[in-house]
Design an enzyme around this catalytic site. Structure first.
Site, PDB file in Angstrom:
ATOM      1  N   LYS A 123       0.829  -1.197   0.000  1.00 37.66           N
ATOM      2  CA  LYS A 123       0.000   0.000   0.000  1.00 37.66           C
ATOM      3  C   LYS A 123       0.870   1.257   0.000  1.00 37.66           C
ATOM      4  O   LYS A 123       0.598   2.228  -0.721  1.00 37.66           O
ATOM      5  CB  LYS A 123      -0.902  -0.012   1.229  1.00 37.66           C
ATOM      6  CG  LYS A 123      -2.107   0.919   1.136  1.00 37.66           C
ATOM      7  CD  LYS A 123      -3.200   0.296   0.304  1.00 37.66           C
ATOM      8  CE  LYS A 123      -4.475   1.118   0.389  1.00 37.66           C
ATOM      9  NZ  LYS A 123      -5.563   0.568  -0.443  1.00 37.66           N
ATOM     10  N   LYS A 207      -3.221 -12.043 -13.192  1.00 42.49           N
ATOM     11  CA  LYS A 207      -3.968 -12.977 -12.367  1.00 42.49           C
ATOM     12  C   LYS A 207      -5.457 -12.720 -12.523  1.00 42.49           C
ATOM     13  O   LYS A 207      -5.898 -11.570 -12.596  1.00 42.49           O
ATOM     14  CB  LYS A 207      -3.556 -12.801 -10.897  1.00 42.49           C
ATOM     15  CG  LYS A 207      -4.222 -13.791  -9.945  1.00 42.49           C
ATOM     16  CD  LYS A 207      -3.717 -13.583  -8.521  1.00 42.49           C
ATOM     17  CE  LYS A 207      -4.409 -14.529  -7.554  1.00 42.49           C
ATOM     18  NZ  LYS A 207      -3.932 -14.314  -6.160  1.00 42.49           N
ATOM     19  N   LYS A 210     -11.806 -10.151 -10.655  1.00 45.49           N
ATOM     20  CA  LYS A 210     -13.054  -9.496 -11.049  1.00 45.49           C
ATOM     21  C   LYS A 210     -12.817  -8.020 -11.381  1.00 45.49           C
ATOM     22  O   LYS A 210     -13.384  -7.477 -12.326  1.00 45.49           O
ATOM     23  CB  LYS A 210     -14.061  -9.609  -9.904  1.00 45.49           C
ATOM     24  CG  LYS A 210     -15.480  -9.261 -10.284  1.00 45.49           C
ATOM     25  CD  LYS A 210     -16.263 -10.498 -10.664  1.00 45.49           C
ATOM     26  CE  LYS A 210     -17.720 -10.168 -10.888  1.00 45.49           C
ATOM     27  NZ  LYS A 210     -18.534 -11.356 -11.154  1.00 45.49           N
TER      28      LYS A 210
END
Length: 459
Positions: A123, A207, A210
């Protein structure tokens, strides 16, 4: 690595929209199904972990419901009822001990250890500053450690990208045990089978995800699945159906390797290499193969979606079983750190409701031996009848040698036992229940159950 007679724990977080795709199935759920057939398995919907990124009530609620339905449909679609009955399937938020243990583990977890965690470092390396990172994300590894350590699993099935979290869990458990001079926590091992697929998406580059729009769904409408399949990356060097095609790196064939019928798949692959079959034909074959492969799961999904009471009952049963184990672990933790003392108001006795959940059965002792290295324990092997109607064979210890009892007092006799207690470590083995006795001034008396049906439940 042998995985026989082990305890597993794993979970899926309802991030995204909660729906599962073939990448989730190949990378995780398929392994859960195989492991659960021969091992003690705890599967968790890690809904509290989703709060690190999903902070919208409606979205979080929908994600959780979608994941529960998706995962249950896959498990029940590929397992027999008896196989599924051996899984403890529950929601993380239904077991309050997860957050209690996290609070305790925070106090033995070094700041530097968490700063090295991938979730936090990734992050920071992006566009986020420390001000943008919430404590939930920062402390994610500590909650995950609590998730795992509560159930004392031997192995934790994870992807390679999650291995670090299990290593952090081991570090935290080791520090706790060393700090409080105890052996409460077992140090779990990450379980990463070599054959687990790292599935690329339909774009053949990243990878399957969605959020990237490169998935093939399992439970969507057939038209949506067909559209996803038809967009799958094949062989960019092939301009005509008669051109020899490459199957290596061709995502249609990558997926067919898992979902196609081997004999036909081999024929299609050979024909593609020779330029005897078009891309549209192999994509149609993949689409048909997927619908056939997931037929039972898709039907189960529809049945569960139409029967929310069935789903809720599964979750209630799972929460009860998981809570029994979690409560026992927390009793040990509280005792180890000094929270249990003369002025504790936490009651050691159980409530009527809790007592009603204890499972008491008639069992026959088929083996009885003194436990080597102990002057108190007698080791009993107890038959409760065929599982799951009975409870199978269980090892149960009783510490009564000091009262003059010998193994012969138990061998080939029937008694009453509690059979659904959380296992408790007794030297180098776990006791899987408790024999019931009547307390007297001289010594405990064990009530005979000879002549009663083996495995019968006591009301």
């Amino acid at each position: 690595m042998s995985t026989q007679k082990k305890r597993f724990l794993s979970g899926i977080t309802p991030s995204g929209d909660g729906s599962l795709h073939i990448g989730n199935y190949l990378g995780a759920v398929r392994q859960f199904i195989e492991l659960a057939k021969t091992n003690e398995t705890y599967l968790m919907v890690a809904d509290m972990h989703a709060l690190t990124t999903v902070q919208d009530k409606k979205r979080l609620s929908g994600n959780i419901e979608a994941l529960v339905l998706n995962e249950l449909a896959l498990l029940r679609g590929f397992m027999t009822e008896k196989e599924f009955a051996r899984i403890v399937f529950f929601r993380q938020s239904d077991v309050v001990e997860h957050t209690e243990l996290q609070s305790i583990l925070n106090n033995v977890t070094p700041l530097g250890l968490i700063k090295r965690a991938h979730a936090y470092k990734d992050k920071l390396q992006g566009e986020a500053s420390e001000e943008d990172i919430n404590m939930g994300l920062f402390c994610y590894p500590v909650l995950m450690a609590a998730d795992i350590l509560l159930y004392k699993p031997d192995l934790v099935p994870v992807g390679k990208d999650q291995k670090q979290h299990v290593e952090i869990t081991r570090d935290i458990a080791g520090r706790f045990n060393k700090t409080f001079k105890t052996d409460v926590f077992k140090l779990p091992e990450p379980y990463i089978p070599e054959e687990v697929a790292a599935v690329l998406g339909t774009d053949g580059k990243r990878k399957m995800s969605k959020s990237l729009g490169n998935v093939v769904s399992i439970f969507e409408d057939e038209e949506i699945i067909k559209k996803q399949v038809m967009s799958t990356y094949t062989d960019p060097t092939r301009t005509h159906a008669s051109d020899p095609g490459h199957v290596e790196g061709n995502m249609v064939f990558t997926y067919l390797d898992f979902f196609g019928e081997k004999s036909k798949y081999d024929e299609v692959k050979e024909a593609y290499r020779k330029g005897q079959v078009a891309d549209i034909e192999v994509k149609n074959y993949l689409y048909e193969s997927l619908l056939k492969y997931f037929t039972n799961a898709r039907q189960t999904y529809r049945e569960l979606a139409a029967n929310p009471k069935t789903v809720k009952k599964i979750l209630e049963d799972g929460a009860e079983k998981a809570s029994m184990v979690a409560r026992q672990t927390m009793r040990e933790v509280r005792d180890a750190i000094g929270l249990m003392n003369a002025y504790s108001v936490t009651k050691s006795r159980i409530t009527i409701d809790e007592f009603g959940k204890e499972e008491m059965r008639v069992g026959k002792v088929i083996e009885a031996t003194n436990k080597e290295g102990s002057d108190k324990l007698i080791r009993l092997v107890v038959d409760f009848g065929p599982a799951p109607d009975g409870a199978g064979l269980k090892i149960i210890f009783t510490g009564v040698r000091g009262f003059g009892y010998t193994p012969e007092d138990f061998l080939n006799k029937q008694f009453f036992f509690i059979t659904n207690l959380a296992p408790r470590k007794m030297m180098d083995e776990e006791s899987q229940g408790m024999i019931l006795a009547v307390d007297t001034a001289e010594k405990p008396l064990f009530l005979s159950a000879d002549g009663m049906p083996l495995g019968a439940k006591i009301r």
